[in-house]
Design a protein around this motif. Structure first.
Motif, short mmCIF file in Angstrom:
data_model
loop_
_atom_site.label_atom_id
_atom_site.label_comp_id
_atom_site.label_asym_id
_atom_site.label_seq_id
_atom_site.Cartn_x
_atom_site.Cartn_y
_atom_site.Cartn_z
N UNK A 15 39.30 37.95 52.14
CA UNK A 15 38.49 37.79 52.74
C UNK A 15 37.84 38.71 52.04
N UNK A 16 38.67 40.41 52.13
CA UNK A 16 37.92 41.04 51.57
C UNK A 16 37.29 41.54 50.14
N UNK A 17 38.07 40.55 48.98
CA UNK A 17 37.73 40.32 47.82
C UNK A 17 36.56 39.24 47.95
N UNK A 18 36.11 38.64 48.49
CA UNK A 18 34.59 38.63 48.55
C UNK A 18 33.56 39.41 49.43
N UNK A 19 33.88 39.91 50.21
CA UNK A 19 33.08 40.63 51.21
C UNK A 19 32.92 41.50 50.16
N UNK A 20 33.71 42.36 48.77
CA UNK A 20 33.47 43.56 47.98
C UNK A 20 32.78 42.53 46.32
N UNK A 21 32.53 41.59 46.76
CA UNK A 21 31.97 41.22 46.10
C UNK A 21 30.78 39.91 46.36
N UNK A 22 30.23 40.29 47.80
CA UNK A 22 29.39 39.66 48.40
C UNK A 22 27.95 38.99 47.47
N UNK A 74 53.74 28.69 52.34
CA UNK A 74 52.95 29.72 52.14
C UNK A 74 53.39 30.27 51.07
N UNK A 75 54.24 29.76 50.08
CA UNK A 75 54.96 30.85 48.49
C UNK A 75 53.45 30.05 48.02
N UNK A 76 52.38 28.90 48.43
CA UNK A 76 51.81 28.99 47.69
C UNK A 76 50.01 29.28 47.86
N UNK A 77 49.78 29.40 48.98
CA UNK A 77 49.12 30.12 49.35
C UNK A 77 49.40 31.70 49.04
N UNK A 78 49.83 32.46 48.96
CA UNK A 78 50.36 33.53 48.18
C UNK A 78 50.08 33.62 47.33
N UNK A 79 50.94 32.79 46.57
CA UNK A 79 50.49 32.85 44.71
C UNK A 79 48.98 32.95 44.29
N UNK A 81 46.50 33.05 46.25
CA UNK A 81 45.26 34.81 45.98
C UNK A 81 45.73 35.54 45.62
N UNK A 82 47.16 35.64 45.18
CA UNK A 82 47.67 36.80 43.96
C UNK A 82 47.01 36.27 42.39
N UNK A 83 46.71 35.28 42.29
CA UNK A 83 46.43 35.15 41.04
C UNK A 83 47.46 34.33 40.47
N UNK A 84 47.99 33.65 40.76
CA UNK A 84 49.18 33.44 40.51
C UNK A 84 49.89 32.27 39.95
N UNK A 85 48.54 31.36 40.92
CA UNK A 85 48.27 29.69 40.67
C UNK A 85 47.09 29.43 40.82
N UNK A 86 46.80 29.29 39.43
CA UNK A 86 45.16 28.38 39.08
C UNK A 86 45.40 27.23 40.62
#
Length: 112
Positions: A15-22, A74-79, A81-86
């Protein structure tokens, strides 16, 4: 396995990332839809609203009537958001499931 708090934090970071690039997000994702994010391995969910490229009103709990529903672990969601999972590969391999109408899916694809 990531915790409920880590999943909540990941969604808040998104959410913060989207807001930063609104401006860019609004251009790509101009819609107003309810959103549910279901975490299958924790048997928990979060809900909010995608509003003109921003993730707002994020709260604990499911929204069974959400117009867009994302299910993942849970692990896939975190990955993710971190950009570790395409996201595209995760959807193709069914690590992430997205249910939405076809027009919303096309708009969401622009964020992937």
């Amino acid at each position: 396995m990531a915790s409920v708090d880590e999943c909540r934090q990941a969604l808040q970071e998104l959410g913060a990332r989207l807001s930063a690039n609104v401006a860019e997000a609004r251009e790509k994702l101009k819609l107003d839809r309810t959103l549910a994010c279901r975490i299958s391995d924790l048997d928990t969910a979060f809900h909010g609203r995608l509003l003109d490229g921003q993730l707002v009103e994020l709260a604990d709990g499911d929204d069974p009537n959400a117009k867009i529903a994302i299910t993942t672990t849970s692990d896939d969601l975190v990955a993710l958001v971190r950009g570790e999972l395409n996201a595209g590969q995760a959807i193709a391999t069914r690590r992430i499931s997205v249910k939405a109408n076809p027009f919303d899916l096309l708009k969401l694809r622009s964020l992937l």
